[in-house]
Design an enzyme around this catalytic site. Structure first.
Site, PDB file in Angstrom:
ATOM      1  N   ALA A  66       0.869  -1.180   0.000  1.00  0.00           N
ATOM      2  CA  ALA A  66       0.000   0.000   0.000  1.00  0.00           C
ATOM      3  C   ALA A  66       0.905   1.229   0.000  1.00  0.00           C
ATOM      4  O   ALA A  66       2.076   1.155   0.367  1.00  0.00           O
ATOM      5  CB  ALA A  66      -0.879  -0.029   1.248  1.00  0.00           C
ATOM      6  N   GLY A 105       0.615  -5.259   0.528  1.00  0.00           N
ATOM      7  CA  GLY A 105      -0.529  -5.286  -0.380  1.00  0.00           C
ATOM      8  C   GLY A 105      -0.157  -5.856  -1.736  1.00  0.00           C
ATOM      9  O   GLY A 105      -1.013  -6.360  -2.465  1.00  0.00           O
ATOM     10  N   GLU A 108      -0.437  -9.494  -1.249  1.00  0.00           N
ATOM     11  CA  GLU A 108      -1.873  -9.759  -1.100  1.00  0.00           C
ATOM     12  C   GLU A 108      -2.584  -9.719  -2.446  1.00  0.00           C
ATOM     13  O   GLU A 108      -3.503 -10.494  -2.709  1.00  0.00           O
ATOM     14  CB  GLU A 108      -2.485  -8.763  -0.123  1.00  0.00           C
ATOM     15  CG  GLU A 108      -2.014  -8.983   1.308  1.00  0.00           C
ATOM     16  CD  GLU A 108      -2.470  -7.898   2.234  1.00  0.00           C
ATOM     17  OE1 GLU A 108      -2.111  -6.717   1.996  1.00  0.00           O
ATOM     18  OE2 GLU A 108      -3.158  -8.198   3.220  1.00  0.00           O
ATOM     19  N   GLU A 128       4.340  -5.709   7.012  1.00  0.00           N
ATOM     20  CA  GLU A 128       3.516  -4.730   7.719  1.00  0.00           C
ATOM     21  C   GLU A 128       3.878  -4.630   9.202  1.00  0.00           C
ATOM     22  O   GLU A 128       3.727  -3.575   9.808  1.00  0.00           O
ATOM     23  CB  GLU A 128       2.033  -5.074   7.584  1.00  0.00           C
ATOM     24  CG  GLU A 128       1.451  -4.816   6.211  1.00  0.00           C
ATOM     25  CD  GLU A 128       1.643  -5.968   5.240  1.00  0.00           C
ATOM     26  OE1 GLU A 128       2.526  -6.821   5.472  1.00  0.00           O
ATOM     27  OE2 GLU A 128       0.923  -6.006   4.230  1.00  0.00           O
TER      28      GLU A 128
END
Ligand code: T1G
Length: 689
Positions: A66, A105, A108, A128
């Site tokens: 992200a 992300g 992911e 993270e």
């Protein structure tokens, strides 16, 4: 090729829709990227001529996560979970084509594709936890379904990536491409789309969770294993709870659990501090005012003067990245001892499986020894790392001035002495700089780079870049006693000693600092460093507690006793002798003793650090407050989940900091507590550091 958004293009090759992301520097999942992927999937799904989809990235890496810079503001739709749900529900097979690092992300996103192919040097991780967070877009629910619970637990709690080979072996990826990632991903998609309508979805995999269903003790084992290293952190525990939910709850329930715990962390002070620190660390390498076109000086051979604890550790940093280095000592015994300790260090690392035997030989082969300073004549960088004595350092730099080649960089590892005074004994002060490593020099990440008043820009720029090359985090600091780190530390140690004299047992002071998050307290740290640093036996006359301890040969861990007594494994035990000595010294000094609360002990130790940091900024010794935080987290063990002393001050509120400083100034009557005018000005104007 059609631009879906500024960061995402779309085109169809053969029957495969290729969604290409191009969002430098690391293809972070900014709003434009999320929107582009979403629209690309929609377009491909509606196009009957399209039989499959490839997600591909231009530039240096696949999606690295992200966009952390967006965290401070409300995310704009489409939110990442919505994008990934659309991806996950695609009826046409989706292939993620990974190069570089698929992180957070990014990983992911690949887990919501049906297939994953990668280059041989690709890496995959969920870091993270380093941001005080957890994978908030399904990573904790999907990863264990692909690689199993044990590996997923290791990956989310360590944040460490795995390579393509391990990813292939564990089932995280389906293929390592041979040469052309994009072309082979398209071919892979064509092959899969021709194999029929059903394609694997990670969320449907249950078999890899089974081992944890049968042996749930794995969670307690992991908690126990990481407890020491993650003391005080929330994120590792929250990550474990999410993996537990993946095992114990249906997928969609697990996703809800993950989302709830993610939001809790995101709203908390720890992730704010760690997100702040992520950028602080990267900001530190940027030096305003130096033209980015200033050429870097070549460094292909390094010399280190002094083969002791520091010199040996410094030399290892060079060998670790393949740079030949020569250590100069004054006698053969010292040289042999220094080289022997280096070899032993490498062999210890190898015995733990963290280094191959051949690497030990390669690295030792890069480190040579000499008794002649003249052997450094062809070095590009020479680092003096002898003991902290100005006369000795001046003599060395005078001789180096005659020996070193004209373009050599001459550096001192001094931890506090005046670099300008050292530079001025040479004919080339513009080539003299401070490279202050922290002990153990081959382990500690921080490198304080000390800018002399005459140090030239190319020398500074070269050293800042060289720090990255030897895997250090550098902060550029100015010349003053103790530079940034030690100057601030002196303040904390001064107050800790006063608080002990005024009645707080040293072990209580240390416990308060340990509970705050430091790896050890002020007195254990003093014992570790050695109480006789800067102590002069001839001149010592019992004026301070430190003097009296050294006079009794209680010089710290190295003598088996300092403020604490130490057993053969250097485990500390509070000493009643020391407690009595401190009490006696207080009486002789006319100091009235009393009880201390934990809060006052913490205030008395931490507030002076903040105040000194403000003075350092005001004097221009540090370029920015965040640099001071980088120094403290990487050089002195300040808990990263509190961001550093300056971030911590901002989180308290500078007005509150000033108020507390004034409170202790009134209470102690000591001008030591006078708030920095710069700090007062910021506070009065409602500003932050
Ligand atoms: N967001 C925004 N900027 C980033 C970024 C990110 N994720 N990663 C790097 N940058 C910037 C960085 O600030 C620097 O900017 C430049 O890119 C180069 O970075 C929902 C919530 C990818 C291994 O934690 O680990 O996904 O200084 O100097 O050494 O579950 O960057 O040039 O202006 O570090 O080659 C998870 C963080 C996010 C990965 C490259 N992902 N990045 O290292 O370059 S949270 C991460 C890294 C998330 C989801 C959750 C490294 C790197 P500037 P750099 P590098």
């Amino acid at each position: 090729m059609v631009a879906v958004t500024d960061q995402v293009d779309y085109n169809v090759e053969q029957t495969i829709a290729v969604i290409t992301i191009n969002n430098p520097p690391v293809n972070a999942l900014s709003h434009g990227v999320r929107e582009g992927i979403y629209k690309g999937i929609e377009t491909a799904s509606r196009d009957d001529s399209v039989t499959g989809i490839v997600i591909y990235c231009e530039g240096r890496t696949f999606i690295a996560g992200a966009d952390i810079s967006e965290f401070g503001s409300a995310p704009k739709e489409p939110h990442l979970p919505a994008v990934l749900t659309l991806l996950d529900q695609s009826t046409k097979p989706v292939v993620a084509a990974v190069h570089g690092t698929a992180l957070g992300g990014g990983l992911e996103t690949t887990l919501c594709c049906n297939y994953r192919v990668a280059t041989a040097d690709a890496k995959f991780g969920l870091p993270e936890v380093h941001l005080g967070l957890l994978p908030g877009a399904g990573g904790t629910q999907r990863l264990p379904r692909v690689v199993g619970v044990e590996k997923a637990l290791s990956m989310v709690t360590s944040g460490a990536p795995i390579g393509a080979d391990e990813a292939l072996e564990s089932g995280l990826i389906d293929m390592i491409v041979k040469s052309d990632l994009r072309a082979e991903a398209i071919a892979f998609a064509i092959a899969k789309s021709s194999q029929g309508a059903s394609h694997p979805r990670v969320r449907d995999n249950q078999e890899k969770l089974q081992s944890a269903v049968e042996s749930p003790e794995i969670f307690a084992q992991v908690r126990k294993m990481i407890a020491r290293k993650t003391r005080g952190f929330l994120a590792p525990e929250y990550n474990i709870r999410c993996i537990e939910a993946a095992v114990s709850q249906p997928f969609d329930e697990g996703i809800k659990t993950e989302g709830k715990l993610f939001m809790e962390l995101m709203a908390g002070p720890q992730s704010r501090a760690q997100q702040y620190f992520f950028f602080a660390e990267r900001q530190a390498s940027k030096v305003a005012g130096i033209d980015k076109n200033t050429p870097d000086l070549p460094i292909s051979k390094v010399g280190v003067i002094g083969g002791g604890l520091m010199g040996g550790g410094i030399a290892m940093n060079m060998a670790n990245v393949g740079i030949p280095v020569t250590i100069v000592e004054t006698n053969q015994a010292a040289l042999d001892r220094g080289l022997g300790i280096i070899r032993k260090n490498y062999e210890n690392t190898a015995s733990k499986g963290r280094l191959r035997a051949e690497d030990v030989e390669t690295r030792c082969g890069l480190i040579s020894g000499s008794l002649e300073m003249e052997s450094l004549a062809d070095c590009d960088l020479i680092i003096e790392a002898v003991f902290e004595n100005m006369a000795v350092k001046k003599d060395i730099f005078s001789r180096l001035d005659q020996i070193a080649k004209p373009e050599a960089i001459l550096a001192s590892n001094t931890s506090a002495l005046d670099l300008n005074e050292i530079a001025n004994v040479t004919s080339r002060p513009e080539s003299v700089i401070g490279l202050h490593f922290f002990s153990p020099a081959n382990v500690m990440k921080l490198l304080e780079i000390v800018r002399g008043e005459k140090t030239a820009d190319p020398v500074i720029k070269t050293c800042m870049a060289f720090a990255k090359r030897i895997k250090k985090v550098a902060t550029l600091v100015g010349v003053c006693p103790g530079f940034v780190g030690n100057r601030i530390l002196f303040m904390r140690q001064h107050q800790a000693n006063l608080v002990a004299l005024e009645g707080a047992p040293v072990e209580k002071v240390d416990q308060v600092l340990f509970d705050f998050g430091f790896p050890m307290g002020a007195f254990q740290m003093a014992d570790l460093a050695g109480l006789d640093l800067g102590w002069d036996k001839e001149k010592s006359n019992s004026e301070t507690v430190r003097d009296r301890l050294c006079e009794q040969d209680r010089r710290g861990q190295k003598t088996g006793a300092g403020f604490y007594d130490y057993d053969e494994k250097r485990r500390p035990t509070p000493s009643s002798l020391v407690a009595d000595l401190i009490k006696d010294h207080a009486e002789k000094s006319g100091v009235t003793r009393r009880e201390f609360s934990d809060e006052e002990i913490l205030d008395r130790c931490v507030l002076p650090m903040i105040n000194e940091g403000a003075k350092i900024l005001d004097e221009g010794i540090a370029m920015r407050a965040s640099d001071i935080d980088v120094v403290y987290v990487y050089g002195y063990g300040w808990p990263i989940y509190r961001g550093g002393p300056m971030h911590y001050a901002n989180s308290i509120g500078l007005g509150k900091v000033v108020e507390k400083l004034r409170h202790y100034q009134d209470k102690t009557g000591d001008d030591f507590w006078t708030p920095s005018p710069y700090l007062v000005d910021l506070a009065e104007n409602g500003k932050k550091f």
